[in-house]
Design a protein around this motif. Sequence first.
Motif, PDB file in Angstrom:
ATOM      1  N   SER A   1       1.707 -34.438 -38.534  1.00  0.00           N
ATOM      2  CA  SER A   1       0.742 -35.428 -39.077  1.00  0.00           C
ATOM      3  C   SER A   1      -0.742 -34.615 -39.137  1.00  0.00           C
ATOM      4  O   SER A   1      -1.249 -34.747 -40.329  1.00  0.00           O
ATOM      5  CB  SER A   1       0.308 -36.438 -38.026  1.00  0.00           C
TER       6      SER A   1
ATOM      7  N   SER B   1       1.848 -42.307 -38.121  1.00  0.00           N
ATOM      8  CA  SER B   1       1.682 -41.886 -36.783  1.00  0.00           C
ATOM      9  C   SER B   1       0.534 -40.884 -36.815  1.00  0.00           C
ATOM     10  O   SER B   1       0.331 -40.093 -37.610  1.00  0.00           O
ATOM     11  CB  SER B   1       2.784 -41.258 -36.083  1.00  0.00           C
ATOM     12  N   ASP B   2      -0.309 -40.961 -35.660  1.00  0.00           N
ATOM     13  CA  ASP B   2      -1.475 -39.775 -35.353  1.00  0.00           C
ATOM     14  C   ASP B   2      -0.952 -38.602 -34.840  1.00  0.00           C
ATOM     15  O   ASP B   2      -1.636 -37.661 -34.603  1.00  0.00           O
ATOM     16  CB  ASP B   2      -2.569 -40.458 -34.977  1.00  0.00           C
ATOM     17  N   ASP B   3       0.186 -38.828 -34.081  1.00  0.00           N
ATOM     18  CA  ASP B   3       0.653 -37.671 -33.202  1.00  0.00           C
ATOM     19  C   ASP B   3       2.149 -37.673 -33.459  1.00  0.00           C
ATOM     20  O   ASP B   3       3.036 -38.336 -32.847  1.00  0.00           O
ATOM     21  CB  ASP B   3       0.349 -37.882 -31.692  1.00  0.00           C
ATOM     22  N   LEU B   4       2.441 -36.834 -34.458  1.00  0.00           N
ATOM     23  CA  LEU B   4       3.993 -36.591 -34.390  1.00  0.00           C
ATOM     24  C   LEU B   4       4.402 -35.128 -34.356  1.00  0.00           C
ATOM     25  O   LEU B   4       4.404 -34.318 -35.186  1.00  0.00           O
ATOM     26  CB  LEU B   4       4.332 -36.961 -35.955  1.00  0.00           C
TER      27      LEU B   4
ATOM     28  N   TYR C   1      13.616 -36.462 -35.022  1.00  0.00           N
ATOM     29  CA  TYR C   1      13.099 -37.496 -35.983  1.00  0.00           C
ATOM     30  C   TYR C   1      13.817 -37.435 -37.479  1.00  0.00           C
ATOM     31  O   TYR C   1      13.966 -36.072 -37.762  1.00  0.00           O
ATOM     32  CB  TYR C   1      11.636 -37.111 -35.964  1.00  0.00           C
TER      33      TYR C   1
END
Length: 282
Positions: free
Chosen positions: A117, A144-147, A190
């Motif tokens: 991200s 998402s802010d944290d991927l 993912y």
Amino acid sequence: MSDDPNHLDIIYSIEDISEERAAKQAEAHALQTAQAANKAKSDLLANVSHEVRTPINLIQGMTEMLKDKPLDEETLKQIRLIEQGTETLLSQVNQLLDLTRIENQKLELVPEDFDLSQMVRDVVAMSEARAAGKGLKIHLEQVSDDLRVHGDKTRLRQILLNLIGNALKYTEKGSVTVAVNALMKGQSQYLVQLAIKDTGKGIDQGLAQRLFQRFSKGDHDESVPSTGLGLSISKELVELMGGDIHVDSTPGEGLTFTVNLVLDKASDKPAAVVENTSGPKG
């Protein structure tokens, strides 16, 4: 045929294989010639690319020195144009180097743990000035802010820059949108989808499939996207990562490039501390 039981009849069969042998020799010779020509081309591209980088680096160094001097706005504007030109030229040189590495199967991925991200945000931020220069907006859609993933961050950033750059180049009004979607696949991977959509002229879907061909154009019209190497190499890189890329387009409605990848989750383990045992203890 003789009735004598001790008599042996011998039948000879002769087959002319000279044409078949000649055809195989010609095929082998043609393959060797093609391989030699391909190697010569790759060597030439690599040598030329390396030679061109030297004057480009000199120009970049001199423009940086000039920017440190007191200059009027018009001169600064001209220096920025020089910077843009050299950056574009350097990008093309790097693409040629990548092409030679891909053809010689020497391009290797260098995976690392990183925040996907954040990387996408950085790429979009890098592209904002170019978008503003054409009066365009660039939007970012994220889930998402944290991927945190494990993959080749440098090459993935290169793919995004190529696709966003292509979108900005051939969009005269409106915007470019970058969308990031990710779904869990099992416990350790993912499913990642990156989409870059523009509001440009778009082209016929049949012609759009030619955009990934090296040195090709979607159409003979100069106003239609000319891909050069950027899109072709992006496709090569995506496939090297085990993913796929495709384009959807309708005349008058712009283009959408979509990249699908499976990326491992980042380990998030701290780097191991190696104790130095070579020296004396005490």
